[in-house]
Design a protein around this motif. Structure first.
Motif, PDB file in Angstrom:
ATOM      1  N   SER A 134      57.227  34.752  42.465  1.00 23.80           N
ATOM      2  CA  SER A 134      58.296  35.094  41.522  1.00 23.80           C
ATOM      3  C   SER A 134      58.246  34.197  40.294  1.00 23.80           C
ATOM      4  O   SER A 134      58.469  34.651  39.161  1.00 23.80           O
ATOM      5  N   ILE A 135      57.955  32.912  40.501  1.00 24.33           N
ATOM      6  CA  ILE A 135      57.832  31.996  39.374  1.00 24.33           C
ATOM      7  C   ILE A 135      56.676  32.422  38.469  1.00 24.33           C
ATOM      8  O   ILE A 135      56.804  32.453  37.242  1.00 24.33           O
ATOM      9  N   ALA A 136      55.555  32.757  39.086  1.00 22.63           N
ATOM     10  CA  ALA A 136      54.381  33.174  38.308  1.00 22.63           C
ATOM     11  C   ALA A 136      54.685  34.427  37.497  1.00 22.63           C
ATOM     12  O   ALA A 136      54.300  34.533  36.325  1.00 22.63           O
ATOM     13  N   THR A 137      55.388  35.385  38.096  1.00 24.17           N
ATOM     14  CA  THR A 137      55.727  36.618  37.394  1.00 24.17           C
ATOM     15  C   THR A 137      56.580  36.318  36.172  1.00 24.17           C
ATOM     16  O   THR A 137      56.351  36.856  35.078  1.00 24.17           O
ATOM     17  N   HIS A 138      57.584  35.455  36.335  1.00 21.58           N
ATOM     18  CA  HIS A 138      58.449  35.144  35.202  1.00 21.58           C
ATOM     19  C   HIS A 138      57.702  34.381  34.115  1.00 21.58           C
ATOM     20  O   HIS A 138      57.878  34.661  32.921  1.00 21.58           O
ATOM     21  N   LEU A 139      56.871  33.414  34.505  1.00 21.44           N
ATOM     22  CA  LEU A 139      56.171  32.601  33.513  1.00 21.44           C
ATOM     23  C   LEU A 139      54.981  33.333  32.903  1.00 21.44           C
ATOM     24  O   LEU A 139      54.397  32.856  31.923  1.00 21.44           O
ATOM     25  N   GLY A 140      54.594  34.465  33.502  1.00 21.45           N
ATOM     26  CA  GLY A 140      53.460  35.222  32.978  1.00 21.45           C
ATOM     27  C   GLY A 140      52.125  34.561  33.240  1.00 21.45           C
ATOM     28  O   GLY A 140      51.192  34.666  32.435  1.00 21.45           O
ATOM     29  N   VAL A 141      52.050  33.857  34.365  1.00 23.20           N
ATOM     30  CA  VAL A 141      50.793  33.202  34.738  1.00 23.20           C
ATOM     31  C   VAL A 141      50.452  33.619  36.169  1.00 23.20           C
ATOM     32  O   VAL A 141      51.214  34.315  36.833  1.00 23.20           O
ATOM     33  N   SER A 142      49.306  33.171  36.644  1.00 22.15           N
ATOM     34  CA  SER A 142      48.914  33.508  38.008  1.00 22.15           C
ATOM     35  C   SER A 142      49.600  32.564  38.996  1.00 22.15           C
ATOM     36  O   SER A 142      50.027  31.465  38.647  1.00 22.15           O
ATOM     37  N   LYS A 143      49.647  33.038  40.225  1.00 18.41           N
ATOM     38  CA  LYS A 143      50.205  32.198  41.292  1.00 18.41           C
ATOM     39  C   LYS A 143      49.382  30.924  41.436  1.00 18.41           C
ATOM     40  O   LYS A 143      49.937  29.838  41.694  1.00 18.41           O
ATOM     41  N   ARG A 144      48.085  31.025  41.262  1.00 16.64           N
ATOM     42  CA  ARG A 144      47.216  29.853  41.371  1.00 16.64           C
ATOM     43  C   ARG A 144      47.545  28.820  40.289  1.00 16.64           C
ATOM     44  O   ARG A 144      47.524  27.613  40.536  1.00 16.64           O
ATOM     45  N   THR A 145      47.851  29.303  39.081  1.00 16.96           N
ATOM     46  CA  THR A 145      48.228  28.388  37.993  1.00 16.96           C
ATOM     47  C   THR A 145      49.510  27.641  38.337  1.00 16.96           C
ATOM     48  O   THR A 145      49.631  26.432  38.088  1.00 16.96           O
ATOM     49  N   VAL A 146      50.473  28.367  38.899  1.00 22.78           N
ATOM     50  CA  VAL A 146      51.715  27.722  39.319  1.00 22.78           C
ATOM     51  C   VAL A 146      51.430  26.629  40.332  1.00 22.78           C
ATOM     52  O   VAL A 146      51.953  25.508  40.255  1.00 22.78           O
TER      53      VAL A 146
END
Length: 314
Positions: free
Chosen positions: A273-285
């Motif tokens: 969910s964080i990745a979706t909001h920030l517009g990045v990949s889950k791996r980046t998070v």
């Protein structure tokens, strides 16, 4: 418009002012200057003399008004204070009896989602100082992005403190709406769960839905509109107790790009969910979280949350 205190009749005030300008005058001269007949002028001067505002004739001189009228003014002030105390006593008696005899004066029941939505909008439009809000998942009457009244209230200088349930942050569009509101001045915090839905305006009025979530399909949305009293005080205390333990949700500040990420992690949002909001990949998070944990000297999210609180990162 405030009405002037009438210490002197207009005719006597005019006569006194004339004598002040003339610096003294006989009865005939005064009558001529005042445009009065001898008898009327004599009666007017006699009344001023009885009030202590002019000397005895045949030459009449104006005397200082503060001595002559000061006692009258004092009596008026005492009378006004007595009247104020009476009004205060009667008002308190009215409020006390109203509280005891009319529950409807303190609590009003509203029924229907549309009616409830209208009351929430009216409450925000009328607010002067502060709105407090418990925002649970599955809003009953108003989705966050639909709350256009908050923008206008924030621009008027009304402060907003809102606590959001964690599940609400994960719904499409909700987190973006919250972050936008934070950017305009809202103070937002999050908790895993909230006990009730609640909105409070200016510490004078609260709206609290009454129908449990499980009964939505059976009963119409129903809410209590609560005004000043012990129940409202309890509602405010409930809000403050939850506010103290809630986690801040921060805005997207370009100079501190990891603060929003950290606030969402501490609030308990999953990486996806964080990745979706920030517009990045889950791996980046996950990489950014690993870096934050390294800076904090910990190897778990719980440790990161503790260090974030301890170091004041949020």
């Amino acid at each position: 418009m405030v009405e002037r205190l009438d210490l002197l009749p207009a005719s006597e005030e005019h006569a006194y002012r004339l004598l002040v300008r003339m610096a003294g005058a006989g009865a005939d001269e005064f009558a001529e200057q005042a445009g009065l007949g001898p008898g009327e002028a004599a009666a007017l001067l006699e009344r001023l003399q009885r009030r202590g505002l002019v000397t005895a004739g045949p030459m009449f001189h104006a005397l200082p008004p503060d001595v002559a009228l000061g006692e009258v003014l004092l009596r008026e002030q005492e009378s006004l204070e007595s009247a104020r105390q009476l009004v205060a006593a009667l008002s308190e008696e009215y409020r006390s009896n109203t509280r005891r005899r009319s529950a409807g004066h303190l609590v009003e029941i509203v029924v229907g989602a549309e009616t409830l939505r209208d009351r929430l909008r009216e409450m925000q439009d009328a607010a002067h100082d502060e709105i407090l809000w418990f925002c649970r998942a599955n809003p009953l009457a108003m989705q966050g992005p639909d709350n256009a009244e908050e923008t206008g209230a924030l621009k008027r200088g009304v402060s907003y403190r809102a606590i959001y349930e964690r599940a609400l942050l994960e719904k499409p569009g909700e987190l973006a709406s919250i972050i936008e509101a934070v950017g305009m001045g809202e103070q937002a915090r999050a908790l895993p769960a909230l006990p009730v839905r609640l909105a409070i305006a200016d510490r004078a009025l609260a709206i609290c839905p009454l129908v449990p979530d499980a009964e939505w399909g059976v009963a119409e949305p129903t809410a209590a509109v609560i005004r000043s009293g012990e129940l409202l005080g309890a509602m405010m205390a409930l809000f403050e107790s939850y506010w103290e333990r809630a986690t801040p949700v921060l805005g997207e500040a370009s100079e501190e790009p990891d603060r929003l990420l950290l606030s969402l992690v501490v609030a308990g949002m999953p990486d996806k969910s964080i990745a979706t909001h920030l517009g990045v990949s889950k791996r980046t998070v996950q990489r950014r979280l690993d870096r934050l944990m390294a800076v904090a000297g910990v190897d778990s999210r719980a440790g990161l949350a503790f260090q974030a609180a301890k170091r004041g990162w949020l």
